[in-house]
Every structure is written in structure tokens, then in C-alpha cells.
Design an enzyme around this catalytic site. Structure first.
Site, mmCIF file in Angstrom:
data_model
loop_
_atom_site.group_PDB
_atom_site.id
_atom_site.type_symbol
_atom_site.label_atom_id
_atom_site.label_comp_id
_atom_site.label_asym_id
_atom_site.label_seq_id
_atom_site.Cartn_x
_atom_site.Cartn_y
_atom_site.Cartn_z
ATOM 1 N N GLN A 221 64.998 30.949 15.203
ATOM 2 C CA GLN A 221 64.692 32.416 15.565
ATOM 3 C C GLN A 221 65.245 32.715 17.163
ATOM 4 O O GLN A 221 65.849 31.589 17.618
ATOM 5 C CB GLN A 221 63.143 32.371 16.176
ATOM 6 C CG GLN A 221 62.588 31.384 16.917
ATOM 7 C CD GLN A 221 61.098 31.206 17.112
ATOM 8 O OE1 GLN A 221 60.531 31.748 17.860
ATOM 9 N NE2 GLN A 221 60.497 30.647 15.807
ATOM 10 N N HIS B 176 65.149 35.901 20.463
ATOM 11 C CA HIS B 176 64.449 37.022 21.178
ATOM 12 C C HIS B 176 65.358 38.105 21.460
ATOM 13 O O HIS B 176 66.552 37.795 22.129
ATOM 14 C CB HIS B 176 63.707 36.274 21.996
ATOM 15 C CG HIS B 176 62.714 35.254 21.686
ATOM 16 N ND1 HIS B 176 61.820 35.317 20.532
ATOM 17 C CD2 HIS B 176 62.678 33.803 22.209
ATOM 18 C CE1 HIS B 176 61.253 34.147 20.219
ATOM 19 N NE2 HIS B 176 61.652 33.305 21.392
ATOM 20 N N GLU C 15 61.926 32.461 27.622
ATOM 21 C CA GLU C 15 61.039 31.375 27.575
ATOM 22 C C GLU C 15 61.818 30.187 28.303
ATOM 23 O O GLU C 15 62.811 29.947 28.112
ATOM 24 C CB GLU C 15 60.678 31.185 26.319
ATOM 25 C CG GLU C 15 61.403 31.078 25.119
ATOM 26 C CD GLU C 15 60.785 30.838 23.782
ATOM 27 O OE1 GLU C 15 59.876 31.809 23.688
ATOM 28 O OE2 GLU C 15 61.094 29.910 22.860
ATOM 29 N N HIS D 212 67.520 29.261 18.188
ATOM 30 C CA HIS D 212 67.012 28.200 18.838
ATOM 31 C C HIS D 212 65.745 27.524 17.459
ATOM 32 O O HIS D 212 65.401 28.489 16.849
ATOM 33 C CB HIS D 212 66.466 27.928 19.829
ATOM 34 C CG HIS D 212 65.224 29.010 20.146
ATOM 35 N ND1 HIS D 212 65.590 30.291 20.579
ATOM 36 C CD2 HIS D 212 63.796 28.698 20.206
ATOM 37 C CE1 HIS D 212 64.130 31.005 20.636
ATOM 38 N NE2 HIS D 212 63.310 30.002 20.323
ATOM 39 N N ARG E 243 63.574 36.227 13.213
ATOM 40 C CA ARG E 243 63.527 34.873 12.549
ATOM 41 C C ARG E 243 64.880 34.638 11.689
ATOM 42 O O ARG E 243 65.437 35.778 11.027
ATOM 43 C CB ARG E 243 62.648 34.481 11.645
ATOM 44 C CG ARG E 243 61.063 34.230 12.542
ATOM 45 C CD ARG E 243 60.046 34.105 11.495
ATOM 46 N NE ARG E 243 58.929 33.873 12.236
ATOM 47 C CZ ARG E 243 57.991 34.822 12.605
ATOM 48 N NH1 ARG E 243 58.361 36.184 12.636
ATOM 49 N NH2 ARG E 243 57.032 34.547 13.645
#
Length: 406
Positions: free
Chosen positions: A97, A99, A134, A264, A283
Site C-alpha cells: 500500500q 498513502h 506514518e 510498503h 493498495r
């Protein structure tokens, strides 16, 4: 200053032992426990245990945003906690996935709203208008795939495999060993018809077996990971994509920061994770869930990068900050022993709310004439108006993490 109970999330890739043992509960747990959410995310807010009773942290923040978050946080992010803190336990690999950036998230969210895609639809890409940087910090050895490897090193991996079916793809990358070549190769693999994938993938997996059987050498973790992914996700193009990514192992205390566009997959291990308070995930495979290839390709950053591992050091008993460019959050680690007294949980430059998460030992937080005991696997909420507590422990050693606004 009150205790905060995390909201448990059960996914198939979770562990029946890791989070239960961390929290002092019987093992194995009835269901796989994948995550504990310590935050005010609308999807699963944590529970605040106060003297006046239990309440959702989301409701508490909504009822008094300035008092709970501070005026600076509200002015910048609105009446919401801008970060989400988690405990994560992966027994099996998660999906491949990435972001979006802030601009991509805002545009994608508006576009899907305009076209009438329901927010809870299984084919919705953007659940909100925020980016989702993140950081994951290992509590145990933690394995992951993150970021595209240097193409020259990937070509060495292809040569090591010596699989004839890889030859045309190796030639494609060798002709353009840069981000453009990685984009072309990744796009080819993620769009392969299943009949073609069913030819290439078994040959690659057999090549991995042969290469590992020839004895110790380069790329052992990479080859084992591809075989593992092939077992968990048979016939999935994401298994081929794993050949292009950095294979990383974090030791306890080390962190991995994932910026926008970074492809990642977490593979195995237990960790603390902190992110912007968003649910935007695109994804790329290793999942039965929706994969929007054109949108994923718009978001991905194909620039090769070294493994982005953070390993901050500092004096025992003082907060050791994990530096990231994310404005929504800052997180620091504090290690202490029973001989330490009066250790502060204050993080330099922070004036917003804090969540204190204990991952080793039991600690006492002392502030304003009150003492709050937080056990291993537990957490405490400190509003922006709460005084800075000091922390001590009766256990031989303790470790806690302090999460706050960046």
C-alpha cells in the site's frame, strides 16, 4: 490526566498472542488481535476512564476542543485530534500500500464526493481529505518492505535468480535503471493478465527455492520474503512487486518513517505506530480488497531510496524524539529504571495534548497532587491544560512513548 483504553481491531493478519501478552491477558486470544487504537478517530475512538465515568475520547474532544487540544491545535487542525497512535501486531503480511500527499488527498476526496461514491463503499479510495504520513517503531524484531530499491541492486537480484521468464523485465529495467524504469516495470507487473502472471510467478518462486538451496549468499531475506508472500497470496501480482522494494528489519527501538507515495508492506512483528488521523490507503496487491491501479500509479513515488530507518539515541530518563517532517505528530521514547525519579514527560516545543503509552513495566504519572498508575500495554490521556507529570517506576525497567502534536 486519565487512563485511556485502546480500541481493539481484529484483522486476519493479527496475532493471538502478542497484544494479549503485552496487556497481561490470557493467550491465545479468541480472535487475531491486529491493532489497538489510542486516539479519537471516528472509526474507533479510545475510551477515557475518568473519575466521572467512561467516555469516548472523540466525544470528550468534541465537547471541549480548545480545553482538550489547545487553541494552537484547534487553529491549525480544527476541532479534532490530528494524530492516531496505535499498537500493531502482525503475524502475517499486510497489503502492499501507499498513502497520498495532502494535495492528492484533497483532490481525490473532492472528486469522489462529486461523482457520488459513498464514503463507506468498498471501491472508495479517499475516506477523508488528509494525507497519512506514518511512523512505526519496533517493539520486537519487525520486518517490512518499504520504498523502491536502487534499480542496479534489483538487477543484481534478477541475475541471482537466473529465471528465464524474468529476462524481458530485466532488460526493461536495465535499459532505464531509474525511477522511470521502475515505473514502467511496476506498471507492467501490476497490470499483467492473470494467464501471464500464472506463468511468470511460479517460475520466480521456483527460482527463489533454487537460489536459497545453493547456499548462503546475497538476497536471502528478499528471497524468503517472496516465497512467504507467494504462499500467503498465491497468484497475486504484488508478490512480483516485492522484488523491487527494500527489505527491512527493524530492531526494537528503531523506527521507519513512511512519507506520501512510499510503497510498503509490514510483514511481521509488534510495534508502536503513529500517523496523521486519516484513513486514506491505496493498495497495490497482497490483498483481496479493492486495488485501483490508475489511482495508485498517480500517487506512487518511484524514486529509489535507501532504507529510511530512524535510530535516535539519548540519555536514559529523557524523551528521545523520532524526527520526522510530519506536522501532525511528534513521538518520543522514554526508558527508565527504578532508580530514576522525577522524569518529565514533556516534549520540547509541544503545547498540545499528549498520549502516554507504556510498553514495558508499570509507571506512575504524578501531577497536580494526583498519581495515575499505567500498566504495561496501557495508556493515559493528558489534555492541553493538564500540567506536565513526572514519571517513576517500581519495576526494574520501564519504557513508555509520549505522542503529541508536531
Amino acid at each position: 490526566m486519565d487512563l485511556l483504553d485502546g480500541a481493539a481491531r481484529s484483522y486476519a493478519w493479527g496475532s493471538r498472542t502478542a497484544l494479549a501478552a503485552l496487556r497481561g491477558r490470557p493467550t491465545p486470544s479468541p480472535h487475531p488481535e491486529a491493532e489497538l487504537w489510542f486516539g479519537a478517530h471516528p472509526g474507533d475512538p479510545a475510551t477515557l476512564r475518568s473519575e466521572t465515568g467512561d467516555a469516548s475520547l472523540l466525544d470528550v474532544v468534541d465537547s471541549d476542543p480548545v480545553g482538550q487540544l489547545g487553541s494552537a491545535t484547534v487553529d491549525k487542525y480544527g476541532a479534532r485530534l490530528p494524530f492516531l497512535l496505535k499498537l500493531l501486531a502482525a503475524e502475517e503480511p499486510l497489503s502492499l500500500q501507499a498513502h497520498p500527499s495532502s494535495a492528492q488527498a484533497a483532490e481525490g476526496f473532492a472528486r469522489e464526493n462529486a461523482t457520488g461514491v459513498a464514503v463507506d463503499s468498498s471501491v472508495r479510495n479517499y475516506k477523508d481529505s488528509s494525507h497519512k504520513p506514518e511512523l512505526v517503531i519496533a517493539l520486537t524484531r519487525f520486518d517490512a518492505l518499504a520504498g523502491f530499491r536502487d534499480p542496479k541492486r534489483t538487477l543484481e537480484l534478477f541475475d541471482h535468480l537466473a529465471v528465464p521468464e524474468l529476462a524481458p523485465y530485466s532488460e526493461m529495467l536495465a535499459a532505464q535503471p531509474d525511477s522511470s524504469g521502475l515505473r514502467a516495470l511496476f506498471t507492467s507487473w501490476i497490470t499483467l493478465p492473470q494467464r501471464a502472471l500464472d506463468v511468470v510467478l511460479p517460475s520466480v518462486l521456483e527460482g527463489c527455492v533454487v537460489a536459497l538451496g545453493s547456499g548462503p549468499g546475497d538476497f536471502v531475506p528478499e528471497l524468503r520474503t517472496v516465497l512467504e508472500l507467494g504462499e500467503f497470496y498465491p497468484g497475486d501480482g504484488g508478490v512480483l512487486a516485492a522484488l523491487l522494494l527494500n527489505r527491512i528489519t527493524l530492531e526494537p527501538g528503531q523506527g521507519l518513517y513512511l512519507a506520501a507515495g512510499n510503497l510498503h508492506a509490514y510483514l511481521r512483528g509488534t510495534a508502536v505506530e503513529i500517523m496523521a488521523n486519516s484513513d486514506n490507503v491505496l493498495r497495490g496487491g497482497l490483498t483481496p480488497k479493492h486495488v485501483d491501479v490508475p489511482e495508485l500509479l498517480r500517487v506512487l513515488d518511484f524514486e529509489p531510496l535507501d532504507a529510511p530507518v530512524l535510530d535516535p539515541e539519548g540519555e536514559r530518563g529523557t524523551p528521545v524524539v523520532y524526527p520526522t517532517p510530519a506536522p501532525e505528530f511528534t513521538i518520543a521514547r522514554v526508558d527508565l529504571t527504578s532508580s530514576d525519579t522525577g522524569i518529565t514527560t514533556a516534549v520540547a516545543g509541544s503545547t498540545g495534548p499528549r498520549i502516554v503509552l507504556v510498553t514495558e513495566g508499570d509507571v506512575d504519572l504524578v501531577a497536580g497532587g494526583r498519581t495515575l498508575t499505567v500498566h504495561r500495554g496501557g495508556a493515559a490521556w493528558l489534555s492541553a491544560t493538564d500540567p506536565d507529570p513526572v514519571v517513576t517506576t517500581a519495576s526494574e525497567t520501564a519504557r513508555l512513548f509520549v505522542a503529541t502534536v508536531g
